[in-house]
Design an enzyme around this catalytic site. Structure first.
Site, mmCIF file in Angstrom:
data_model
loop_
_atom_site.group_PDB
_atom_site.id
_atom_site.type_symbol
_atom_site.label_atom_id
_atom_site.label_comp_id
_atom_site.label_asym_id
_atom_site.label_seq_id
_atom_site.Cartn_x
_atom_site.Cartn_y
_atom_site.Cartn_z
ATOM 1 C CD GLN A 1 -8.968 -4.140 16.632
ATOM 2 O OE1 GLN A 1 -9.254 -3.962 15.462
ATOM 3 N NE2 GLN A 1 -9.683 -3.675 17.604
ATOM 4 C CB CYS B 1 16.886 4.853 18.400
ATOM 5 S SG CYS B 1 15.490 5.948 18.135
ATOM 6 C CE1 TYR C 1 -2.507 5.452 13.055
ATOM 7 C CE2 TYR C 1 -3.916 3.942 11.815
ATOM 8 C CZ TYR C 1 -2.663 4.431 12.128
ATOM 9 O OH TYR C 1 -1.563 3.915 11.515
ATOM 10 C CB CYS D 1 10.535 2.971 19.444
ATOM 11 S SG CYS D 1 10.276 3.635 21.095
ATOM 12 C CD1 TRP E 1 0.274 0.544 3.366
ATOM 13 C CD2 TRP E 1 -0.190 -1.628 3.088
ATOM 14 N NE1 TRP E 1 0.758 -0.128 4.453
ATOM 15 C CE2 TRP E 1 0.481 -1.466 4.319
ATOM 16 C CE3 TRP E 1 -0.590 -2.913 2.700
ATOM 17 C CZ2 TRP E 1 0.763 -2.547 5.154
ATOM 18 C CZ3 TRP E 1 -0.303 -3.976 3.529
ATOM 19 C CH2 TRP E 1 0.358 -3.791 4.739
ATOM 20 C CB CYS F 1 14.715 9.707 22.822
ATOM 21 S SG CYS F 1 13.662 8.645 23.812
ATOM 22 C CG ASP G 1 -1.110 3.366 15.815
ATOM 23 O OD1 ASP G 1 -0.128 4.016 16.251
ATOM 24 O OD2 ASP G 1 -0.992 2.434 15.003
ATOM 25 C CE1 TYR H 1 -11.374 -7.457 17.569
ATOM 26 C CE2 TYR H 1 -9.620 -8.377 16.241
ATOM 27 C CZ TYR H 1 -10.150 -8.079 17.470
ATOM 28 O OH TYR H 1 -9.463 -8.411 18.601
ATOM 29 C CD GLU I 1 -2.872 2.981 8.221
ATOM 30 O OE1 GLU I 1 -2.981 2.371 9.303
ATOM 31 O OE2 GLU I 1 -1.767 3.344 7.762
ATOM 32 C CB THR J 1 -11.957 -7.263 22.050
ATOM 33 O OG1 THR J 1 -11.761 -7.304 20.658
ATOM 34 C CG2 THR J 1 -11.067 -6.202 22.664
#
Ligand code: SF4
Length: 352
Positions: A42, A201, A119, A191, A24, A207, A137, A82, A37, A298
């Site tokens: 999940q 990183c 989101y 991360c 994508w 950070c 998210d 879902y 997305e 869930t």
């Protein structure tokens, strides 16, 4: 943050060199970003890729998705779970066709599209349309909580606003797509939830958690309640020719319109048999136990006991009830819980 533009530069140049090739990402088409997305909510990237490619082959445009039969959309989604995501996606596609001439809006109207929450809105606007919108998210909250040393509980809904504000303040206005994707990619590759690779990183000098050595304590996330167990008894009812009774779920919400084997909430075989006789007639027999299976959603956990059964009644078939050969079950959209049963039965030759 002392040097915002250095932070943006370090993040974006790392992303451009290290980003994974994802289907994508190739052309940043809004429809593809939208579908990816929704699938990625999940579900892990590696699982999503084959589903995404297949979905795009079957429904290459918003129009083709809008015009499809719901059953075909659910079939293409089968296994991802879902399912309300798939239904909302199709409803959203219909809305885009009817109200926005087939183009996903580039402005706040995008929020009116079914299934597009804050989101997904941020992801489409920033990645496909180059708008300076946050796409926050759980991954982004983890990364930002460490970079900015934010100790608010990310399990609480309102905490997302703190991070949206921080992203708005730090996003690279000219490279919104690479910036937002850079944060997401940093969360996926460097991360990570446990053992973040701080030494590798690209933004470690910016950070706060790295400086304080608190990266192992962040983010703060309170524990959710464990899913509630529900006992379900399922019966595979075969007729003399080896056809099996299947029905469409009518329960609004959970797995609505997907197919299943007859079942009910009980632990007792005799109660299941009584219920099946009420539904199909007297000559229904629930026989040996085939297996026990657990499936977790869930908020709930199905603890399923599966029996084999026999039906000697004439089944009146209709839109929501079919008596079909066992091998043809794969033509119908089944939720994962029932696919597990189908696979076990097939692998062990229990249908005979
Ligand atoms: S330095 Fe460590 S904690 Fe900070 S953003 Fe990088 S990986 Fe995450």
């Amino acid at each position: 943050m002392k040097n915002k533009s250095e932070f943006q530069k370090d993040l974006i140049s790392w992303f451009r060199k290290n980003q994974r090739e994802l289907p994508w990402r190739k052309d940043k088409e809004p429809y593809k970003i939208w579908v990816s997305e929704i699938m990625l909510q999940q579900t892990k990237v590696d699982t999503v890729i084959p589903y995404f490619n297949r979905f795009m082959r079957i429904f290459p445009t918003i129009e083709s998705l809008a015009k499809a039969k719901e059953e075909d959309v659910l079939k293409a989604w089968e296994g991802l779970g879902y399912y309300s995501r798939a239904r909302n996606l199709q409803q959203g596609a219909k809305q885009v066709m009817q109200q926005y001439k087939g183009k996903i809006p580039e402005n706040s109207d995008i929020e009116k599209i079914r299934g597009i929450g804050p989101y997904t809105k941020g992801a489409i606007l920033s990645i496909a349309y180059g708008k300076a919108e946050p796409a926050v998210d759980g991954n982004v909250m983890r990364v930002y909580s460490r970079i900015f040393s934010v100790w608010d509980d990310i399990a609480k809904t309102q905490t997302r606003h703190i991070f949206e504000k921080l992203v708005r303040e730090t996003i690279d206005q000219k490279n919104t797509s690479d910036f937002n994707q850079g944060i997401m990619e940093l969360g996926a590759l460097i991360c990570t939830p446990t053992n973040p690779k701080c030494k590798e990183c690209p933004v470690k000098t910016h950070c706060q958690a790295f400086q304080d050595n608190s990266q192992g304590e962040l983010p703060i996330k309170s524990k959710k309640k464990p899913p509630k167990p529900i006992k379900i008894a399922v019966v595979l009812l075969f007729d003399e020719k080896g056809n099996i009774v299947t029905r469409k779920r009518s329960n609004p919400g959970l797995l609505e319109n997907l197919w299943e084997f007859p079942n009910m909430e009980t632990e007792t075989k005799a109660i299941l048999e009584e219920e099946m006789r009420k539904t199909f007639g007297k000559k229904v027999y629930v026989k040996e136990k085939l297996m026990e299976l657990t499936h977790i959603f869930t908020h709930i956990k199905w603890e399923m006991t599966v029996y084999k059964g026999k039906i000697e009644e004439q089944v009146k078939e209709n839109e929501s009830l079919k008596l079909i050969p066992f091998e043809e079950l794969t033509d119908l959209p089944f939720p994962v819980a029932y696919q597990k049963i189908y696979k076990e039965v097939k692998q062990n030759g229990l249908q005979g």
